[in-house]
Design a protein around this motif. Structure first.
Motif, PDB file in Angstrom:
ATOM      1  N   UNK A  88       0.861  -1.184   0.000  1.00 33.58           N
ATOM      2  CA  UNK A  88       0.000   0.000   0.000  1.00 33.58           C
ATOM      3  C   UNK A  88       0.899   1.235   0.000  1.00 33.58           C
ATOM      4  N   UNK A  89       0.692   2.128  -0.975  1.00 35.33           N
ATOM      5  CA  UNK A  89       1.510   3.329  -1.086  1.00 35.33           C
ATOM      6  C   UNK A  89       0.655   4.588  -0.964  1.00 35.33           C
ATOM      7  N   UNK A  90       1.151   5.557  -0.232  1.00 33.16           N
ATOM      8  CA  UNK A  90       0.504   6.855  -0.116  1.00 33.16           C
ATOM      9  C   UNK A  90       1.550   7.939   0.024  1.00 33.16           C
ATOM     10  N   UNK A  91       1.094   9.182   0.121  1.00 32.31           N
ATOM     11  CA  UNK A  91       2.024  10.311   0.263  1.00 32.31           C
ATOM     12  C   UNK A  91       1.268  11.437   0.974  1.00 32.31           C
ATOM     13  N   UNK A  92       1.758  11.815   2.157  1.00 27.35           N
ATOM     14  CA  UNK A  92       1.054  12.842   2.928  1.00 27.35           C
ATOM     15  C   UNK A  92       1.091  14.193   2.231  1.00 27.35           C
ATOM     16  N   UNK A  93       1.990  14.365   1.253  1.00 31.21           N
ATOM     17  CA  UNK A  93       2.074  15.620   0.528  1.00 31.21           C
ATOM     18  C   UNK A  93       0.819  15.941  -0.260  1.00 31.21           C
ATOM     19  N   UNK A  94       0.059  14.915  -0.653  1.00 29.22           N
ATOM     20  CA  UNK A  94      -1.191  15.149  -1.383  1.00 29.22           C
ATOM     21  C   UNK A  94      -2.185  15.871  -0.472  1.00 29.22           C
ATOM     22  N   UNK A  95      -2.398  15.332   0.707  1.00 26.98           N
ATOM     23  CA  UNK A  95      -3.338  15.937   1.655  1.00 26.98           C
ATOM     24  C   UNK A  95      -2.859  17.320   2.094  1.00 26.98           C
ATOM     25  N   UNK A 120      11.937  -4.730  -9.663  1.00 20.66           N
ATOM     26  CA  UNK A 120      12.452  -5.857  -8.882  1.00 20.66           C
ATOM     27  C   UNK A 120      11.352  -6.862  -8.566  1.00 20.66           C
ATOM     28  N   UNK A 121      10.122  -6.384  -8.407  1.00 20.55           N
ATOM     29  CA  UNK A 121       9.002  -7.254  -8.005  1.00 20.55           C
ATOM     30  C   UNK A 121       7.849  -7.084  -8.995  1.00 20.55           C
ATOM     31  N   UNK A 122       8.004  -7.597 -10.216  1.00 21.97           N
ATOM     32  CA  UNK A 122       6.979  -7.356 -11.244  1.00 21.97           C
ATOM     33  C   UNK A 122       5.619  -7.948 -10.920  1.00 21.97           C
ATOM     34  N   UNK A 123       5.571  -8.965 -10.088  1.00 15.29           N
ATOM     35  CA  UNK A 123       4.297  -9.613  -9.762  1.00 15.29           C
ATOM     36  C   UNK A 123       3.650  -9.061  -8.494  1.00 15.29           C
ATOM     37  N   UNK A 124       4.295  -8.086  -7.872  1.00 15.39           N
ATOM     38  CA  UNK A 124       3.776  -7.547  -6.618  1.00 15.39           C
ATOM     39  C   UNK A 124       2.501  -6.737  -6.857  1.00 15.39           C
ATOM     40  N   UNK A 125       1.502  -6.942  -6.025  1.00 13.64           N
ATOM     41  CA  UNK A 125       0.269  -6.156  -6.091  1.00 13.64           C
ATOM     42  C   UNK A 125       0.488  -4.842  -5.334  1.00 13.64           C
ATOM     43  N   UNK A 126       0.302  -3.709  -6.041  1.00  9.83           N
ATOM     44  CA  UNK A 126       0.482  -2.393  -5.428  1.00  9.83           C
ATOM     45  C   UNK A 126      -0.858  -1.667  -5.406  1.00  9.83           C
ATOM     46  N   UNK A 127      -1.178  -1.128  -4.248  1.00 11.53           N
ATOM     47  CA  UNK A 127      -2.447  -0.431  -4.024  1.00 11.53           C
ATOM     48  C   UNK A 127      -2.131   0.992  -3.593  1.00 11.53           C
ATOM     49  N   UNK A 128      -2.696   1.965  -4.285  1.00 15.70           N
ATOM     50  CA  UNK A 128      -2.468   3.370  -3.945  1.00 15.70           C
ATOM     51  C   UNK A 128      -3.632   3.889  -3.102  1.00 15.70           C
ATOM     52  N   UNK A 129      -3.311   4.665  -2.091  1.00 12.57           N
ATOM     53  CA  UNK A 129      -4.346   5.288  -1.255  1.00 12.57           C
ATOM     54  C   UNK A 129      -3.882   6.705  -0.929  1.00 12.57           C
ATOM     55  N   UNK A 171       6.488   9.966   1.489  1.00 15.71           N
ATOM     56  CA  UNK A 171       5.961   8.644   1.144  1.00 15.71           C
ATOM     57  C   UNK A 171       5.615   7.872   2.415  1.00 15.71           C
ATOM     58  N   UNK A 172       4.446   7.213   2.422  1.00 22.02           N
ATOM     59  CA  UNK A 172       4.094   6.262   3.480  1.00 22.02           C
ATOM     60  C   UNK A 172       3.759   4.946   2.799  1.00 22.02           C
ATOM     61  N   UNK A 173       4.033   3.847   3.472  1.00 22.90           N
ATOM     62  CA  UNK A 173       3.836   2.541   2.837  1.00 22.90           C
ATOM     63  C   UNK A 173       3.520   1.490   3.895  1.00 22.90           C
TER      64      UNK A 173
END
Length: 388
Positions: free
Chosen positions: A163-170, A258-267, A280-282
């Protein structure tokens, strides 16, 4: 107090029995050895510190999680650590005070006044790594990769999602609104819960165009299309938010190499640790668990209270949580029974076997320990291992 009451433990406080303790310890050693291979040096902070330093820079949430007591020597307030991260930040900023990049890791017990979630432990065994002195996305990517490598090395019996996010958006969206502290706190709470009805009430007196931007954050979670939608939403009104969106795209691209099969979710409404995270927060999640299995992010400036403001990024996980996702434990290692004797040849043989990794248990009674499937027997002038 009855005998039943005497063996009860407080809610959320558990003991780790032999089989589980062996698993946790093997996991701790394996992961710390892996951290070392990446260049992260081990530190062991104290269990308690003065609250002046223990609670500095990481917000009210940590304050509420911390058990406090009075030091009988100085009269000052001390806390039992609820999070090791601020301690490591103090070590980097004050005890080591390096000029360049430093990489530190740790593993140790923590204590919480309350569980972070309904089923969470109040006594996690926290393991983590921190990178100081580099403000680049490359440093964030390194730490995220180390977190993923940690989960891979643990050989979990479950797939996980990043799960990836970024406090800079808010922060960028909030900067366009003239909100007082009460309004900001209410909006923050609604976004944390992703409650649109409550958010509409909290935005009652906010200009419609700004309210639309804030409400738009609620739906900005999912796959890569989220970043496309964010650019469309913020392009004209909040161009500053696009810097954070671009950073998320760059990080995801690097991780996928490096991880082509990894599931990435953005929030983009992920505000966990908002009061101290700066970029960045993860986090890593597994199906069926609401609480992150591991999480981290960038928290620049946390060392400022110790006299040195340093860029910082890191992550942490709970060894107990990792243990709960491991495959069913295989049959435990057998052991060798030895007679209770001071025979020098016997003792030499026992020392050799133990050095080879065998478990050798002194037999103090007529029956060997139940774990023993072999025994040391004296035959033809030498000590031999025989099946029982």
């Amino acid at each position: 107090m009855t005998s039943v009451d005497r063996w009860q433990l407080p809610d959320g406080i558990e003991e780790v029995l032999p089989a589980q303790a062996a698993t946790v310890e093997q996991l701790r050693r394996r992961l710390l050895d892996m951290f070392r291979s990446w260049g992260y040096e081990l530190v062991i902070p104290p269990l308690v510190e003065f609250t002046d330093s223990l609670l500095s820079g990481l917000g009210q949430d940590l304050d509420l999680l911390t058990f406090k007591l009075t030091d009988q020597l100085s009269g000052r307030s001390m806390g039992v650590r609820a999070d090791i991260t601020p301690q490591v930040a103090r070590i980097d900023a004050h005890s080591l005070a390096p000029e360049g990049v430093s990489r530190l890791c740790y593993a140790g017990s923590t204590l919480h006044t309350r569980p972070k979630s309904l089923m969470a432990s109040r006594s996690p065994i926290q393991l983590g790594a921190e990178l100081y002195g580099d403000d680049s996305l490359a440093a964030d990517v390194e730490v995220i990769r180390l977190m993923l490598a940690t989960l891979d090395a643990a050989e979990l019996d479950a797939a996980y999602t990043l799960d990836l996010g970024h406090v800079g958006v808010y922060e960028a969206v909030l900067a366009t609104a003239d909100l007082d502290e009460a309004q900001e706190a209410a909006i923050f709470d609604c976004l944390q819960r992703k409650s649109v009805p409550d958010l509409l009430l909290a935005l009652d007196n906010v200009p419609e165009d700004i309210a639309t931007l804030i409400i738009g954050l609620v739906d900005l979670h999912g796959d890569d299309e989220v970043l496309v939608a964010a650019r469309e939403l913020f392009a004209d009104r909040v161009p500053q938010a696009l810097i954070a969106v671009d950073a998320l795209q760059d990080v995801a691209t690097d991780i996928r190499r490096q991880c082509p099969d990894l599931s990435i979710y953005f929030d983009l409404a992920e505000l966990r640790g908002y009061h101290y995270h700066t970029g960045i927060v993860f986090a890593a999640y597994v199906p069926g668990r609401g609480q992150a299995l591991a999480n981290g992010g960038r928290y620049n400036g946390v060392g400022e209270v110790f006299g040195r403001s340093r860029p910082a990024t890191g992550f942490a996980t709970d060894l107990k949580s990792l243990m709960g996702l491991l495959p069913a434990t295989q049959e435990r290692q057998g052991a060798i029974s030895m007679p209770d004797s001071d025979d020098l040849e016997l003792l030499a043989k026992v020392a050799q076997l133990r050095a080879e990794g065998e478990i050798v248990i002194n037999n103090l009674s007529s029956e060997p320990d139940s774990r023993c499937d072999r025994a040391l027997v004296h035959s033809d002038g030498e000590w031999l291992v025989q099946e029982i």
